[in-house]
Write a protein that holds these residues in place. Structure first.
Motif, mmCIF file in Angstrom:
data_model
loop_
_atom_site.group_PDB
_atom_site.id
_atom_site.type_symbol
_atom_site.label_atom_id
_atom_site.label_comp_id
_atom_site.label_asym_id
_atom_site.label_seq_id
_atom_site.Cartn_x
_atom_site.Cartn_y
_atom_site.Cartn_z
ATOM 1 N N MET A 1 0.871 -1.166 -0.010
ATOM 2 C CA MET A 1 0.034 0.007 0.218
ATOM 3 C C MET A 1 1.042 1.193 -0.076
ATOM 4 O O MET A 1 0.535 2.309 -0.462
ATOM 5 N N GLU A 2 2.237 1.262 0.721
ATOM 6 C CA GLU A 2 2.927 2.389 0.786
ATOM 7 C C GLU A 2 3.309 2.672 -0.609
ATOM 8 O O GLU A 2 3.365 3.959 -0.942
ATOM 9 N N GLY A 3 3.675 1.742 -1.432
ATOM 10 C CA GLY A 3 4.079 1.797 -2.740
ATOM 11 C C GLY A 3 3.170 2.641 -3.794
ATOM 12 O O GLY A 3 3.424 3.627 -4.526
ATOM 13 N N ASP A 4 1.811 2.210 -3.631
ATOM 14 C CA ASP A 4 0.789 2.844 -4.362
ATOM 15 C C ASP A 4 0.686 4.361 -3.694
ATOM 16 O O ASP A 4 0.465 5.314 -4.552
ATOM 17 N N ILE A 5 0.762 4.494 -2.527
ATOM 18 C CA ILE A 5 0.549 6.054 -1.948
ATOM 19 C C ILE A 5 1.839 6.942 -2.552
ATOM 20 O O ILE A 5 1.563 8.119 -2.936
ATOM 21 N N LEU A 6 2.975 6.499 -2.480
ATOM 22 C CA LEU A 6 4.190 7.018 -2.962
ATOM 23 C C LEU A 6 3.868 7.493 -4.274
ATOM 24 O O LEU A 6 4.126 8.805 -4.709
ATOM 25 N N ASP A 7 3.644 6.553 -5.324
ATOM 26 C CA ASP A 7 3.415 6.710 -6.794
ATOM 27 C C ASP A 7 2.280 7.928 -6.907
ATOM 28 O O ASP A 7 2.586 8.632 -7.607
ATOM 29 N N ALA A 8 1.292 7.816 -6.143
ATOM 30 C CA ALA A 8 0.286 8.932 -6.189
ATOM 31 C C ALA A 8 0.812 10.140 -5.859
ATOM 32 O O ALA A 8 0.288 11.195 -6.728
ATOM 33 N N LEU A 9 1.480 10.197 -4.730
ATOM 34 C CA LEU A 9 1.909 11.579 -4.120
ATOM 35 C C LEU A 9 2.684 12.305 -5.165
ATOM 36 O O LEU A 9 2.996 13.388 -5.159
ATOM 37 N N GLU A 10 3.549 11.340 -5.863
ATOM 38 C CA GLU A 10 4.727 11.890 -6.441
ATOM 39 C C GLU A 10 4.098 12.485 -7.832
ATOM 40 O O GLU A 10 4.446 13.331 -8.515
ATOM 41 N N ALA A 11 2.788 11.841 -8.263
ATOM 42 C CA ALA A 11 2.273 12.306 -9.595
ATOM 43 C C ALA A 11 1.558 13.558 -9.178
ATOM 44 O O ALA A 11 1.107 14.218 -10.097
ATOM 45 N N LEU A 12 0.950 13.664 -7.956
ATOM 46 C CA LEU A 12 0.445 14.731 -7.719
ATOM 47 C C LEU A 12 1.215 16.245 -7.443
ATOM 48 O O LEU A 12 0.720 16.951 -7.128
ATOM 49 N N GLY A 13 2.373 15.955 -7.235
ATOM 50 C CA GLY A 13 3.334 17.201 -7.155
ATOM 51 C C GLY A 13 3.684 17.380 -5.610
ATOM 52 O O GLY A 13 3.865 18.335 -5.296
ATOM 53 N N TYR A 14 3.404 16.340 -4.748
ATOM 54 C CA TYR A 14 3.651 16.447 -3.490
ATOM 55 C C TYR A 14 5.179 16.710 -3.313
ATOM 56 O O TYR A 14 5.940 15.774 -3.826
ATOM 57 N N LYS A 15 5.638 17.520 -2.414
ATOM 58 C CA LYS A 15 7.188 17.814 -2.141
ATOM 59 C C LYS A 15 7.581 17.744 -0.704
ATOM 60 O O LYS A 15 8.412 18.132 -0.430
ATOM 61 N N GLY A 16 6.586 17.136 0.079
ATOM 62 C CA GLY A 16 6.758 16.970 1.374
ATOM 63 C C GLY A 16 7.795 16.054 1.758
ATOM 64 O O GLY A 16 8.424 15.037 1.121
ATOM 65 N N PRO A 17 7.899 15.952 3.290
ATOM 66 C CA PRO A 17 9.127 14.816 3.693
ATOM 67 C C PRO A 17 8.462 13.302 3.749
ATOM 68 O O PRO A 17 9.402 12.096 3.899
ATOM 69 N N LEU A 18 7.132 12.996 3.265
ATOM 70 C CA LEU A 18 6.920 11.628 3.347
ATOM 71 C C LEU A 18 6.905 10.801 2.035
ATOM 72 O O LEU A 18 6.170 9.979 1.579
ATOM 73 N N LEU A 19 7.788 11.412 1.037
ATOM 74 C CA LEU A 19 7.900 10.732 -0.121
ATOM 75 C C LEU A 19 8.901 9.694 -0.092
ATOM 76 O O LEU A 19 9.366 8.671 -1.002
ATOM 77 N N LEU A 24 7.147 7.434 5.405
ATOM 78 C CA LEU A 24 5.961 7.346 5.279
ATOM 79 C C LEU A 24 5.420 6.467 6.299
ATOM 80 O O LEU A 24 4.125 6.361 6.902
ATOM 81 N N SER A 25 5.806 5.208 6.177
ATOM 82 C CA SER A 25 5.357 4.068 7.307
ATOM 83 C C SER A 25 5.389 4.397 8.799
ATOM 84 O O SER A 25 4.529 4.064 9.490
ATOM 85 N N LYS A 26 6.397 4.986 9.162
ATOM 86 C CA LYS A 26 6.649 5.596 10.498
ATOM 87 C C LYS A 26 5.678 6.679 10.739
ATOM 88 O O LYS A 26 5.111 6.649 11.908
ATOM 89 N N ASP A 102 -5.330 1.882 8.901
ATOM 90 C CA ASP A 102 -6.172 2.834 8.689
ATOM 91 C C ASP A 102 -5.614 4.318 8.334
ATOM 92 O O ASP A 102 -6.289 4.933 7.302
ATOM 93 N N CYS A 103 -4.756 4.513 8.772
ATOM 94 C CA CYS A 103 -3.841 5.682 8.373
ATOM 95 C C CYS A 103 -3.491 5.928 6.803
ATOM 96 O O CYS A 103 -3.430 6.744 6.071
ATOM 97 N N LEU A 104 -2.923 4.585 6.539
ATOM 98 C CA LEU A 104 -2.462 4.246 5.063
ATOM 99 C C LEU A 104 -3.806 4.440 4.264
ATOM 100 O O LEU A 104 -3.656 4.772 2.944
ATOM 101 N N LYS A 105 -4.962 3.758 4.618
ATOM 102 C CA LYS A 105 -6.130 3.921 3.891
ATOM 103 C C LYS A 105 -6.599 5.232 3.822
ATOM 104 O O LYS A 105 -7.064 5.668 2.473
ATOM 105 N N VAL A 106 -6.472 6.158 4.665
ATOM 106 C CA VAL A 106 -6.707 7.655 4.668
ATOM 107 C C VAL A 106 -6.080 8.370 3.369
ATOM 108 O O VAL A 106 -6.523 8.786 2.464
ATOM 109 N N LEU A 107 -4.655 7.889 3.466
ATOM 110 C CA LEU A 107 -3.709 8.622 2.526
ATOM 111 C C LEU A 107 -3.990 7.876 1.005
ATOM 112 O O LEU A 107 -4.314 8.773 0.209
#
Length: 234
Positions: A1-19, A24-26, A102-107
């Motif tokens: 799930m983390e990999g899908d979230i990271l791919d989506a965030l990168e595509a969306l242009g997110y520049k924060g520390p959770l890339l 992200l897991s922590k 649940d936190c990963l599901k939200v993201l």
């Protein structure tokens, strides 16, 4: 799930520390106690809200400062978006984001929703642009019909050429109209004495050789009067 979230965030242009996957897991393990996790949720919500004109929003401070307000806002926001994860929209509100899963599901849900909304917005923009081009093409067709120009092709790339032809045709029409108007005005302003000439030709004038000097004067005067009377009648 983390990999899908990271791919989506990168595509969306997110520049924060959770890339980073480990970061992200922590952050997901800490949940609402993580400042980075809360800020990411707030960022995703701020991107989603204007795209679908939601009443709810996520704007409260996080990281332990105002957790209850953030929980309430996220709950209302997820419900308005019709979140399919029941554990995120039902049950005790304080227990909804305590688990990492649940936190990963939200993201994952928020990032996927934002991607979908952005794709829909691009499609709507393209459809609107296409409709506008069709309207312009129809107007150009009407103009070409009036100016007796060939019907334009539906290709947008031909529009500049057509506009140039229309401009040339209009300029020619204006010059021709100006020439015609000048000619008409000139004819209206120039006096026409052709009827006088016709009258003088057709009038029966006595033989001047048979008239005396004094009689000739009276005859010339009478002839001038007859001409003036004729002009007045005309």
């Amino acid at each position: 799930m983390e990999g899908d979230i990271l791919d989506a965030l990168e595509a969306l242009g997110y520049k924060g520390p959770l890339l980073d996957e480990e970061a992200l897991s922590k952050a997901a393990e800490s949940g609402l106690a993580s400042q980075d996790f809360c800020e990411l949720c707030i960022w995703l919500g701020s991107q989603i809200q204007p795209l679908c004109d939601l009443e709810e929003s996520i704007s409260s401070t996080a990281g332990g400062e105002d957790v209850e307000s953030l929980q309430l806002e996220m709950s209302g926001f997820l419900k308005e978006l019709a979140c399919p994860y029941s554990t995120l929209v039902s049950g005790d509100i304080k227990d909804r984001l305590k688990k990492k899963e649940d936190c990963l599901k939200v993201l994952l849900f928020l990032s996927s929703e934002l991607q979908t909304l952005q794709i829909l917005r691009v499609k709507q923009h393209k459809a609107s642009h296409s409709a506008k081009n069709n309207e312009i093409h129809q107007e150009i067709q009407m103009i070409c019909g009036v100016l007796d120009l060939p019907k334009p092709s539906p290709s947008p790339s031909d529009i500049p050429v057509l506009l140039s032809k229309i401009e040339s045709k209009v300029q020619w029409a204006l010059m021709y109209l100006n020439t015609v108007l000048v000619s008409v005005v000139h004819k209206l302003q120039r006096p026409d004495f052709s009827h006088v000439q016709d009258f003088m030709t057709s009038a029966e004038v006595p033989n001047c050789d048979a008239v005396s000097g004094r009689g000739r004067g009276r005859l010339a005067a009478r002839t001038r009067c007859d001409v003036l009377d004729h002009c007045m009648e005309v």
